[in-house]
Write a protein that holds these residues in place. Structure first.
Motif, short mmCIF file in Angstrom:
data_model
loop_
_atom_site.label_atom_id
_atom_site.label_comp_id
_atom_site.label_asym_id
_atom_site.label_seq_id
_atom_site.Cartn_x
_atom_site.Cartn_y
_atom_site.Cartn_z
N THR A 109 11.06 0.02 2.91
CA THR A 109 10.31 0.32 1.55
C THR A 109 10.57 1.65 0.88
O THR A 109 9.90 2.12 0.00
CB THR A 109 8.75 0.56 1.93
OG1 THR A 109 8.72 1.47 3.19
CG2 THR A 109 8.39 -0.88 2.84
N GLU B 88 13.49 -3.62 -1.02
CA GLU B 88 12.12 -2.70 -0.79
C GLU B 88 10.75 -3.52 -1.07
O GLU B 88 9.93 -2.89 -0.80
CB GLU B 88 12.41 -1.64 -1.81
CG GLU B 88 13.55 -0.72 -1.46
CD GLU B 88 13.69 0.67 -2.32
OE1 GLU B 88 12.78 0.57 -3.49
OE2 GLU B 88 14.59 1.45 -1.93
N ASP B 89 10.91 -4.76 -1.56
CA ASP B 89 9.60 -5.44 -1.80
C ASP B 89 9.06 -6.18 -0.25
O ASP B 89 9.84 -6.71 0.24
CB ASP B 89 10.14 -6.64 -2.69
CG ASP B 89 8.74 -7.50 -2.99
OD1 ASP B 89 8.16 -8.24 -2.03
OD2 ASP B 89 8.26 -7.57 -4.03
N ILE B 90 7.85 -5.65 0.02
CA ILE B 90 7.41 -5.89 1.18
C ILE B 90 7.35 -7.38 1.56
O ILE B 90 7.55 -7.76 2.54
CB ILE B 90 5.84 -5.14 1.39
CG1 ILE B 90 5.40 -5.13 2.86
CG2 ILE B 90 4.90 -5.73 0.46
CD1 ILE B 90 6.48 -4.19 3.87
N ILE C 132 10.84 -8.46 2.41
CA ILE C 132 11.20 -8.04 4.11
C ILE C 132 10.19 -8.83 4.97
O ILE C 132 11.04 -9.16 5.84
CB ILE C 132 10.60 -6.57 3.98
CG1 ILE C 132 11.39 -5.80 3.05
CG2 ILE C 132 10.72 -6.18 5.48
CD1 ILE C 132 11.02 -4.13 2.97
N MET C 133 9.01 -9.48 4.64
CA MET C 133 8.17 -10.07 5.55
C MET C 133 8.85 -11.48 5.73
O MET C 133 8.67 -12.01 6.79
CB MET C 133 6.78 -10.16 5.30
CG MET C 133 6.40 -8.91 5.44
SD MET C 133 4.32 -8.66 5.14
CE MET C 133 4.11 -9.49 6.59
N THR D 270 10.97 -1.25 10.01
CA THR D 270 12.17 -0.58 8.92
C THR D 270 12.79 0.65 9.42
O THR D 270 12.02 1.20 10.09
CB THR D 270 11.66 -0.79 7.71
OG1 THR D 270 10.79 0.17 7.46
CG2 THR D 270 11.30 -2.15 7.38
#
Length: 78
Positions: free
Chosen positions: A9, A38-40, A43-44, A51
């Protein structure tokens, strides 16, 4: 050419991982596609909760800690 993703993030550890990747590439004289994710929500999609995450060619190499430069160099040589 390698595809490298750093999932995180934007925290200090994520930035250190990015810096270490760039140093490793420079030291080896290699080029790679380096992407910071960086977009949550994105990432999920990788099903990770901690992270930073270092991925090389869609393979998770390091999760939840900063990878050091020499470790990254070893990943890139393979």
């Amino acid at each position: 050419m390698k595809n490298i993703k750093i999932l995180g993030t934007g925290c200090a550890k994520c930035k250190s991982t990015y810096d270490n990747v760039m140093k490793a590439l420079n030291d080896l004289g290699m080029e790679a596609n380096v992407e910071k994710v960086e977009d949550i929500m994105k990432i999920m999609e990788y099903n990770v909760l901690t992270t930073p995450v270092l991925m090389i060619d869609e393979v998770m190499k390091v999760k939840g800690r900063v990878a050091d430069v020499n470790e990254i160099k070893e990943f890139l040589k393979n």
